[in-house]
Design a protein around this motif. Structure first.
Motif, PDB file in Angstrom:
ATOM      1  N   LYS A  50       0.802  -1.220   0.000  1.00  0.00           N
ATOM      2  CA  LYS A  50       0.000   0.000   0.000  1.00  0.00           C
ATOM      3  C   LYS A  50       0.838   1.274   0.000  1.00  0.00           C
ATOM      4  N   GLY A  51       2.127   1.186   0.275  1.00  0.00           N
ATOM      5  CA  GLY A  51       2.937   2.397   0.327  1.00  0.00           C
ATOM      6  C   GLY A  51       4.268   2.145   1.002  1.00  0.00           C
ATOM      7  N   ALA A  52       4.902   3.224   1.439  1.00  0.00           N
ATOM      8  CA  ALA A  52       6.231   3.138   2.026  1.00  0.00           C
ATOM      9  C   ALA A  52       6.353   4.160   3.147  1.00  0.00           C
ATOM     10  N   PHE A  53       7.267   3.886   4.081  1.00  0.00           N
ATOM     11  CA  PHE A  53       7.544   4.836   5.142  1.00  0.00           C
ATOM     12  C   PHE A  53       8.988   4.676   5.595  1.00  0.00           C
ATOM     13  N   GLN A  54       9.494   5.706   6.262  1.00  0.00           N
ATOM     14  CA  GLN A  54      10.833   5.657   6.823  1.00  0.00           C
ATOM     15  C   GLN A  54      10.842   6.417   8.139  1.00  0.00           C
ATOM     16  N   ILE A  55      11.725   5.981   9.051  1.00  0.00           N
ATOM     17  CA  ILE A  55      11.886   6.622  10.354  1.00  0.00           C
ATOM     18  C   ILE A  55      13.382   6.854  10.563  1.00  0.00           C
ATOM     19  N   THR A  56      13.754   8.113  10.835  1.00  0.00           N
ATOM     20  CA  THR A  56      15.148   8.479  11.069  1.00  0.00           C
ATOM     21  C   THR A  56      15.265   9.155  12.428  1.00  0.00           C
ATOM     22  N   GLY A  57      16.273   8.786  13.174  1.00  0.00           N
ATOM     23  CA  GLY A  57      16.460   9.383  14.486  1.00  0.00           C
ATOM     24  C   GLY A  57      17.921   9.623  14.798  1.00  0.00           C
ATOM     25  N   TYR A  58      18.201  10.694  15.561  1.00  0.00           N
ATOM     26  CA  TYR A  58      19.528  11.017  16.058  1.00  0.00           C
ATOM     27  C   TYR A  58      19.433  11.202  17.570  1.00  0.00           C
ATOM     28  N   GLY A  59      20.490  10.845  18.290  1.00  0.00           N
ATOM     29  CA  GLY A  59      20.467  11.017  19.731  1.00  0.00           C
ATOM     30  C   GLY A  59      21.854  11.172  20.310  1.00  0.00           C
ATOM     31  N   THR A  60      21.981  12.021  21.353  1.00  0.00           N
ATOM     32  CA  THR A  60      23.240  12.222  22.061  1.00  0.00           C
ATOM     33  C   THR A  60      22.944  12.803  23.436  1.00  0.00           C
ATOM     34  N   TYR A  61      23.953  12.852  24.286  1.00  0.00           N
ATOM     35  CA  TYR A  61      23.884  13.540  25.571  1.00  0.00           C
ATOM     36  C   TYR A  61      24.900  14.670  25.544  1.00  0.00           C
ATOM     37  N   SER A  62      24.415  15.898  25.630  1.00  0.00           N
ATOM     38  CA  SER A  62      25.322  17.049  25.637  1.00  0.00           C
ATOM     39  C   SER A  62      24.606  18.223  26.269  1.00  0.00           C
ATOM     40  N   ARG A  63      25.315  19.326  26.443  1.00  0.00           N
ATOM     41  CA  ARG A  63      24.728  20.521  27.032  1.00  0.00           C
ATOM     42  C   ARG A  63      23.866  21.233  25.996  1.00  0.00           C
ATOM     43  N   ARG A  64      22.673  21.620  26.421  1.00  0.00           N
ATOM     44  CA  ARG A  64      21.793  22.383  25.553  1.00  0.00           C
ATOM     45  C   ARG A  64      21.686  23.813  26.080  1.00  0.00           C
ATOM     46  N   ILE A  65      21.097  24.699  25.253  1.00  0.00           N
ATOM     47  CA  ILE A  65      20.939  26.086  25.691  1.00  0.00           C
ATOM     48  C   ILE A  65      19.895  26.142  26.794  1.00  0.00           C
ATOM     49  N   SER A  66      20.077  27.072  27.727  1.00  0.00           N
ATOM     50  CA  SER A  66      19.184  27.165  28.871  1.00  0.00           C
ATOM     51  C   SER A  66      17.990  28.069  28.592  1.00  0.00           C
ATOM     52  N   ASP A  67      18.164  29.077  27.753  1.00  0.00           N
ATOM     53  CA  ASP A  67      17.077  29.997  27.435  1.00  0.00           C
ATOM     54  C   ASP A  67      17.381  30.653  26.103  1.00  0.00           C
ATOM     55  N   PHE A  68      16.669  31.702  25.773  1.00  0.00           N
ATOM     56  CA  PHE A  68      16.814  32.340  24.464  1.00  0.00           C
ATOM     57  C   PHE A  68      18.119  33.112  24.335  1.00  0.00           C
ATOM     58  N   THR A  69      18.877  33.221  25.415  1.00  0.00           N
ATOM     59  CA  THR A  69      20.150  33.937  25.314  1.00  0.00           C
ATOM     60  C   THR A  69      21.227  33.087  24.670  1.00  0.00           C
ATOM     61  N   GLY A  70      21.005  31.786  24.596  1.00  0.00           N
ATOM     62  CA  GLY A  70      22.009  30.918  24.001  1.00  0.00           C
ATOM     63  C   GLY A  70      23.056  30.431  24.964  1.00  0.00           C
ATOM     64  N   VAL A  71      22.928  30.700  26.257  1.00  0.00           N
ATOM     65  CA  VAL A  71      23.907  30.245  27.251  1.00  0.00           C
ATOM     66  C   VAL A  71      23.623  28.785  27.576  1.00  0.00           C
ATOM     67  N   PRO A  72      24.610  27.880  27.404  1.00  0.00           N
ATOM     68  CA  PRO A  72      24.361  26.467  27.673  1.00  0.00           C
ATOM     69  C   PRO A  72      24.316  26.173  29.168  1.00  0.00           C
ATOM     70  N   THR A  73      23.587  25.135  29.531  1.00  0.00           N
ATOM     71  CA  THR A  73      23.548  24.695  30.913  1.00  0.00           C
ATOM     72  C   THR A  73      24.815  23.917  31.233  1.00  0.00           C
ATOM     73  N   SER A  74      25.056  23.684  32.497  1.00  0.00           N
ATOM     74  CA  SER A  74      26.265  22.960  32.905  1.00  0.00           C
ATOM     75  C   SER A  74      26.036  21.458  32.930  1.00  0.00           C
ATOM     76  N   GLU A  75      24.776  21.009  32.920  1.00  0.00           N
ATOM     77  CA  GLU A  75      24.477  19.591  32.975  1.00  0.00           C
ATOM     78  C   GLU A  75      24.167  19.063  31.578  1.00  0.00           C
ATOM     79  N   GLN A  76      24.598  17.818  31.363  1.00  0.00           N
ATOM     80  CA  GLN A  76      24.296  17.181  30.089  1.00  0.00           C
ATOM     81  C   GLN A  76      22.887  16.622  30.111  1.00  0.00           C
ATOM     82  N   ASP A  77      22.241  16.656  28.964  1.00  0.00           N
ATOM     83  CA  ASP A  77      20.877  16.188  28.840  1.00  0.00           C
ATOM     84  C   ASP A  77      20.732  15.496  27.495  1.00  0.00           C
ATOM     85  N   PHE A  78      19.683  14.673  27.367  1.00  0.00           N
ATOM     86  CA  PHE A  78      19.446  14.011  26.087  1.00  0.00           C
ATOM     87  C   PHE A  78      19.031  15.044  25.043  1.00  0.00           C
ATOM     88  N   ARG A  79      19.625  14.949  23.883  1.00  0.00           N
ATOM     89  CA  ARG A  79      19.269  15.806  22.753  1.00  0.00           C
ATOM     90  C   ARG A  79      19.112  14.914  21.526  1.00  0.00           C
TER      91      ARG A  79
END
Length: 757
Positions: free
Chosen positions: A288-317
């Motif tokens: 009936k058709g086709a599908f695909q699923i793509t995913g990326y994953g890592t643990y690293s520091r993300r930005i804390s707010d709109f200022t772009g300053v990263p947090t000190s703790e690593q989190d899933f991204r």
């Protein structure tokens, strides 16, 4: 293609593709069909003598210029343009000796065997059984239908069907240039042994090495290819990149073929300046058709707010992208696309995408000859650092139904439409809308050649909205609660094409006049969700409603006039459009200053296209101020050159002078440039850039001085018929959270027909 000889084998061993190796080896197993063999152009000369073998295991036909038969030894010898056919394959040779007692057929001298898939085996000699299965071979070449070649010094076939080739080489490259002269292939795979197993239809290389321009580069253990040309599980060529955000990056991927309609690709990314990342992609094709699923994953520091300053703790991204299309029957289909990121800078940080928003959609459609139904939902994730996600709308459901009546009414066609929309926001205005309408169109051609179209439209709308005060632009809010409005429209449109000769070619001049009349409409009483980006352009000059959506409809009466002119000569085409409209009344409520439509007399809009052979393509779109003739919109795209050497330039300037605070309509100026210069036959230099030319006079919120590079790219590449590689440098000039501005270098490599990107 001439048959190979011993002296030609070294060159042939330098150029051939992998997926087809097994395809060609299928010929060695006697897998073929007569129809496909005939499609490959097997010659059929008129024979001097023809003898049909006794139908024992199968029918074998001989065609030759001369034929000898030894009745005592029961040996048939055919000479001169010998052709053998047996049900599903054919052999051509200078001489064929058939021992009917032992069932051994020996073909020698410029042998060519064609199998069912169109692959061709060339050899100095081939031993066949009366079942047309090959035995020993010497100085052989397999020319694959998909473009590759596998050459070997010798080969043999076992009783179980296994075929072993000795001192073999494979490549997808041509071994001769357009003038017919021999040339060395760019790359080849050499192997001590190549083994074909009919049980799993695989070709396996033993002791394989990749050679590039005659230099042995790296071993390729475990290299194997399917006989049907399909993909084979294995590692892909790694990517190498250096970026400001992640340092040195090395990417490795493993491709796993689960079945004929399913596969899985797993990837690992290692960085010197960032934690590692993994990825996976699953694809499946069904009835009936086709599908695909793509995913990326890592643990690293993300930005804390709109200022772009990263947090000190690593989190899933991470990032998830899935899409598919299913056709349930001739009418019903389902299309979906899901895109979600863990945060706003993940995609830019790891150079996966540069989109500033991720849109997810689900659309169920039914289409037949006279009707269309769509039930859809849309959700958007913003990746802009200064835009609150809560103000981004979710549209669910969106329903649109249209039906064209089969029988004409007053000579014209009637189309019925029903539509509904529900928009919700976490922090912002919510809106629900429903309408039903009918449109009647009648198109006629007069005896003088004028094309006249009459249109009548009637529609009733119902709206409900709340929290209207959270919409920043007042004219977009509408009144809270339940609101309704009625819409009526009549229009007449006349075009008069006039054709004749001019400037050594043919010209067509088409003046056009349109009259549209609409009673007053309660536009500002209802919200505006889908008709905000209003701007007079050549594409909407003669539209019945110049607004892009349903929430706003021009009322009053107007006359629109203009012309199209086209000149066609051999290799040259010039086409231009120019027009303007005049309103009988003045209404500034919904048409703000700067859109080109706010006054009775509109601005001039036009478009000019020039195409000269395959060398030049130019499109210029513009809007001229009706009073000062200042360019309020100036946009052009030009391409000059050939496919290998070219220059592309794109420029856009919006100088509409619209008041601040009217979102979606602010002024911008931008230029885009891309070029490629070919040299030394296979080499090229390329570059591209995007530059923001908007200054603070055009947009006070910007700090640019009128020239701000956004992104530039330079590189060098090599590309021939079977090999492509290059080095690219890119510089980003804007920080986006933890996606830092700076330089990125990337090396890419691709081999044709070997599964390498």
């Amino acid at each position: 293609m001439r048959p190979p000889n011993a002296s030609a084998l070294p060159a042939l061993l330098r150029r051939m593709p992998a997926p087809g190796v097994a395809l060609a080896l299928a010929a060695l197993c006697g897998v073929a069909t007569p129809a496909l063999a005939q499609q490959q152009g097997v010659p059929t000369p008129v024979p001097d003598q023809t003898i049909a073998a006794v139908e024992e295991p199968r029918q074998i036909d001989f065609e030759s210029d001369a034929l000898d038969y030894d009745s005592e030894s029961d040996v048939v010898t055919a000479r001169g343009n010998v052709i053998l056919r047996s049900e599903d394959q054919s052999v051509r040779a200078d001489e064929v000796r058939w021992d009917r007692k032992s069932g051994v057929i020996l073909a020698s001298g410029n042998v060519r065997l064609v199998d069912a898939d169109g692959n061709q085996l060339y050899s100095s000699s081939v031993e066949l059984t009366d079942k047309f299965e090959t035995g020993a071979m010497e100085d052989l070449l397999l020319a694959l239908r998909e473009g590759g070649r596998l050459a070997a010094e010798s080969g043999e076939r076992g009783d179980d069907g296994t075929i072993i080739l000795n001192r073999a080489a494979y490549s997808a490259c041509a071994v001769s240039d357009p003038d017919g002269c021999d040339k060395k292939p760019s790359w080849r795979i050499t192997a001590e042994r190549v083994v074909y197993s009919p049980e799993d239809r695989r070709v396996r290389f033993r002791g394989a090495y990749l050679e590039l321009f005659g230099k042995r580069l790296l071993p390729m253990p475990g290299l194997s290819i399917r006989t049907d040309g399909g993909a084979v599980s294995g590692f892909l060529i790694p990517d190498i990149r250096i970026s400001e955000s992640n340092g040195l990056e090395l990417t490795g991927q493993y491709y796993h073929r689960l079945s004929d309609n399913k596969d899985l690709t797993l990837g690992a990314y290692v960085y010197t300046s960032a934690p590692p990342m993994v990825s996976g992609q699953y694809r499946q094709l069904g009835d009936k058709g086709a599908f695909q699923i793509t995913g990326y994953g890592t643990y690293s520091r993300r930005i804390s707010d709109f200022t772009g300053v990263p947090t000190s703790e690593q989190d899933f991204r991470g990032y998830l992208f899935a899409n598919g299309k299913f056709q349930f029957d001739e009418n019903w289909s389902l299309t979906s696309s899901i895109r979600v990121a863990s945060d706003r800078t993940f995609l830019r940080r790891y150079d996966i995408s540069r989109d500033d928003r991720l849109r997810s959609i689900v659309e169920l459609e039914r289409i037949d000859r006279n009707s269309y139904l769509q039930i859809a939902g849309y959700a958007t994730q913003t990746l802009r650092l200064n835009q609150p996600q809560g103000q981004v709308p979710i549209a669910l459901p969106v329903i649109d139904y249209r039906r064209r009546l089969a029988d004409p009414v007053l000579g014209g066609t009637i189309e019925l439409q029903a539509n509904s929309l529900a928009i919700v926001r976490d922090v912002g205005q919510d809106t629900q809308r429903a309408f039903a309408g009918a449109r009647w169109d009648l198109r006629k051609v007069t005896p003088l050649g004028q094309v006249v179209q009459f249109t009548a439209l009637a529609r009733g709308d119902v709206y409900h909205s709340d929290e209207n005060g959270l919409t920043a632009t007042a004219i977009y809010r509408g009144n809270p609660g339940w609101q309704g409005r009625a819409i009526g429209l009549i229009a007449a449109d006349m075009q008069w094409p006039l054709a004749g000769e001019a400037f050594g070619g043919t010209q067509v001049f088409t003046p056009r006049v349109q009259i549209v009349a609409t009673p007053p409409i309660r536009n500002l009483a209802v919200p505006n969700e889908d008709a905000r980006a209003i701007d007079l352009e050549d594409s909407n000059l003669f539209a019945l409603n110049r607004f892009p959506g349903y929430d706003r409809v021009e009322d009053g009466a107007r006359i629109t006039y203009g012309f199209d002119w086209e000149l066609t000569r051999p290799g040259l085409r010039v086409k231009t459009t120019l027009g303007q409209s005049y309103r009988l009344d003045k209404d500034r409520d919904i048409l703000v200053d700067g859109t080109g439509l706010s006054e009775r007399v509109s601005d001039f809009v036009g478009r000019t296209e020039v195409r000269y052979k395959d060398f030049l393509s130019l499109t210029h779109r513009y809007r001229l101020d009706k009073d000062s003739f200042a360019l309020r919109r100036n946009e052009f795209d030009a391409t000059i050159g050939s496919r290998r050497t070219y220059l592309e330039v794109g420029y856009l300037r919006l100088d509409r002078d619209i008041a601040q605070g009217i979102e979606d309509l602010q002024d911008r100026e931008e230029v885009r440039v891309a070029t490629r210069v070919a040299f030394a036959r296979y080499w090229s230099l390329f570059g591209a850039g995007v530059f923001n030319l908007t200054d603070r006079n055009e947009d006070p919120t910007l700090t640019s001085d009128g020239f701000q590079p956004i992104r530039t790219r330079l590189g060098v590449a090599y590309q021939d018929d079977c090999l492509e590689f290059g080095l690219t440098w890119r510089r980003d000039y804007v920080d986006q959270g933890d996606a830092q501005r700076g330089d990125t270098f990337q090396i890419y490599f691709s081999l044709r027909n070997l599964g390498f990107r």
